[in-house]
Motif scaffolding. Structure first.
Motif, PDB file in Angstrom:
ATOM      1  N   LEU A  89     -18.778 -13.909 -51.402  1.00  0.00           N
ATOM      2  CA  LEU A  89     -19.910 -14.785 -51.130  1.00  0.00           C
ATOM      3  C   LEU A  89     -19.501 -16.255 -51.162  1.00  0.00           C
ATOM      4  O   LEU A  89     -20.052 -17.072 -50.427  1.00  0.00           O
ATOM      5  N   TYR A  90     -18.530 -16.574 -52.033  1.00  0.00           N
ATOM      6  CA  TYR A  90     -18.142 -17.978 -52.202  1.00  0.00           C
ATOM      7  C   TYR A  90     -16.715 -18.049 -52.755  1.00  0.00           C
ATOM      8  O   TYR A  90     -16.274 -17.184 -53.514  1.00  0.00           O
ATOM      9  N   ALA A  91     -16.004 -19.112 -52.360  1.00  0.00           N
ATOM     10  CA  ALA A  91     -14.697 -19.430 -52.937  1.00  0.00           C
ATOM     11  C   ALA A  91     -14.526 -20.944 -52.869  1.00  0.00           C
ATOM     12  O   ALA A  91     -14.889 -21.572 -51.870  1.00  0.00           O
ATOM     13  N   ASN A  92     -13.990 -21.545 -53.948  1.00  0.00           N
ATOM     14  CA  ASN A  92     -13.814 -22.996 -53.928  1.00  0.00           C
ATOM     15  C   ASN A  92     -12.590 -23.378 -53.091  1.00  0.00           C
ATOM     16  O   ASN A  92     -11.830 -22.521 -52.622  1.00  0.00           O
ATOM     17  N   ASP A  93     -12.393 -24.687 -52.903  1.00  0.00           N
ATOM     18  CA  ASP A  93     -11.359 -25.171 -51.984  1.00  0.00           C
ATOM     19  C   ASP A  93      -9.958 -24.728 -52.389  1.00  0.00           C
ATOM     20  O   ASP A  93      -9.125 -24.410 -51.532  1.00  0.00           O
ATOM     21  N   ALA A  94      -9.675 -24.731 -53.709  1.00  0.00           N
ATOM     22  CA  ALA A  94      -8.332 -24.346 -54.165  1.00  0.00           C
ATOM     23  C   ALA A  94      -8.012 -22.909 -53.759  1.00  0.00           C
ATOM     24  O   ALA A  94      -6.883 -22.609 -53.337  1.00  0.00           O
ATOM     25  N   LEU A  95      -8.996 -22.030 -53.862  1.00  0.00           N
ATOM     26  CA  LEU A  95      -8.771 -20.632 -53.495  1.00  0.00           C
ATOM     27  C   LEU A  95      -8.707 -20.459 -51.982  1.00  0.00           C
ATOM     28  O   LEU A  95      -7.904 -19.661 -51.476  1.00  0.00           O
ATOM     29  N   LEU A  96      -9.556 -21.185 -51.248  1.00  0.00           N
ATOM     30  CA  LEU A  96      -9.487 -21.112 -49.792  1.00  0.00           C
ATOM     31  C   LEU A  96      -8.102 -21.506 -49.294  1.00  0.00           C
ATOM     32  O   LEU A  96      -7.552 -20.880 -48.377  1.00  0.00           O
ATOM     33  N   LYS A  97      -7.518 -22.533 -49.913  1.00  0.00           N
ATOM     34  CA  LYS A  97      -6.188 -22.988 -49.516  1.00  0.00           C
ATOM     35  C   LYS A  97      -5.140 -21.920 -49.815  1.00  0.00           C
ATOM     36  O   LYS A  97      -4.239 -21.660 -49.012  1.00  0.00           O
ATOM     37  N   THR A  98      -5.237 -21.287 -50.974  1.00  0.00           N
ATOM     38  CA  THR A  98      -4.271 -20.246 -51.343  1.00  0.00           C
ATOM     39  C   THR A  98      -4.412 -19.024 -50.443  1.00  0.00           C
ATOM     40  O   THR A  98      -3.410 -18.410 -50.062  1.00  0.00           O
ATOM     41  N   TRP A  99      -5.645 -18.661 -50.113  1.00  0.00           N
ATOM     42  CA  TRP A  99      -5.862 -17.524 -49.208  1.00  0.00           C
ATOM     43  C   TRP A  99      -5.550 -17.875 -47.756  1.00  0.00           C
ATOM     44  O   TRP A  99      -5.385 -16.979 -46.931  1.00  0.00           O
ATOM     45  N   GLY A 100      -5.514 -19.171 -47.446  1.00  0.00           N
ATOM     46  CA  GLY A 100      -5.217 -19.586 -46.071  1.00  0.00           C
ATOM     47  C   GLY A 100      -6.364 -19.358 -45.114  1.00  0.00           C
ATOM     48  O   GLY A 100      -6.141 -19.068 -43.935  1.00  0.00           O
ATOM     49  N   VAL A 101      -7.611 -19.479 -45.603  1.00  0.00           N
ATOM     50  CA  VAL A 101      -8.793 -19.277 -44.760  1.00  0.00           C
ATOM     51  C   VAL A 101      -9.747 -20.450 -44.968  1.00  0.00           C
ATOM     52  O   VAL A 101      -9.610 -21.227 -45.922  1.00  0.00           O
TER      53      VAL A 101
END
Length: 279
Positions: A89-101
């Motif tokens: 449902l949600y992910a913060n910017d640090a996780l989005l960067k790590t996941w590459g999405v």
């Protein structure tokens, strides 16, 4: 509609909004109509107030959203939420960067680059949180855009008004550097323990070596005391001199160990006679 004013006897023009509502009988048929009139001006004023209140609530909600997103996106830790069907449902910017999405909504673990075993493990953990309504914690490696790292994570239930789990929120922290520092400390401790063992072995050996010259020295002294001929004493004196020199070297070694233990040991470069060192 023209109505008399409350004062002055004049008329004022007012607009009304009619509302007709059917009143049904027990058989479901219309029995009669309820006809009501509503002051259009008052309704317009009420609608305007309600619209203003809605806009205020939307503005306040947007302000709160910006505050929360700023706080969540300013941390290097990962913050995320999954629904009970294991979809993000949600992910913060640090996780989005790590996941590459750029967007995670509706995605499952496999969609985000997780291996099958890893996705199955987290799915089982989410089911456990939903079933027990209790948080769980673990450590796991994951390879993302920043390479292979070790992470410490917590899954916690999000409860609805009825007490049922409506989502699972999580936080994850990169502990790779911390684990490396802890391992370095353990390695250093092992090296120090090894140095202590080596020092103890050296001192034990040195103590044994110190005892060896004492017996011939005692015997030599006894021979010198009992022999009336000084000529016969020269070999004994030479042997005693050698043993004494040996003891002096051993004591010097002990002093060097003491300097090393106190941290006062220093190396000095100088020329030496190789033959004397070998002897």
């Amino acid at each position: 509609m023209r109505l008399p004013r409350a004062r002055g006897g004049a008329f004022e023009e007012r607009y009304w909004t009619p509302v007709n509502s059917p009143v049904l009988g027990e058989d479901g048929q219309i029995q009669y109509l309820l006809h009501c009139l509503e002051d259009a001006a008052a309704r317009g004023s009420r609608d305007a107030e309600q619209q203003a209140e809605r806009e205020r609530l939307v503005a306040e909600s947007e302000r709160q959203r910006r505050i929360y997103e700023t706080a969540l996106n300013s941390t290097p830790d990962f913050v995320y939420v999954f629904d009970v069907d294991h979809r993000a449902l949600y992910a913060n910017d640090a996780l989005l960067k790590t996941w590459g999405v750029t967007d995670v909504r509706g995605k499952k673990w496999m969609d985000l680059g997780y291996e099958q075993w890893h996705a199955d493990m987290h799915d089982a953990e989410i089911d456990r949180v939903i079933a027990t309504r209790a948080p769980i914690r673990g450590e796991i490696p994951f390879t993302g855009t920043n390479g292979r790292r070790i992470y410490d994570y917590i899954f916690a239930p999000v409860l609805g008004p009825d007490g049922e789990v409506v989502a699972v929120a999580g936080t994850t922290r990169d502990i790779t550097d911390r684990q490396a520092a802890e391992q370095a400390i353990r390695d250093q401790a092992e090296r120090l323990a090894g140095s202590d063992r080596a020092k103890d072995e050296f001192l034990a050996t040195l103590s044994h070596e110190l005892r060896n010259p004492l017996a011939p020295l005692r015997n030599s002294i006894a021979v010198l005391q009992s022999s009336p001929d000084p000529g016969k004493s020269r070999p004994v004196l030479g042997m005693m001199e050698r043993q004494v020199n040996h003891l002096v070297r051993l004591v010097d070694d002990l002093l060097e160990v003491s300097r090393i233990s106190r941290g006062t040991f220093s190396l000095r470069v100088e020329r030496v006679d190789l033959a004397s060192v070998i002897r």
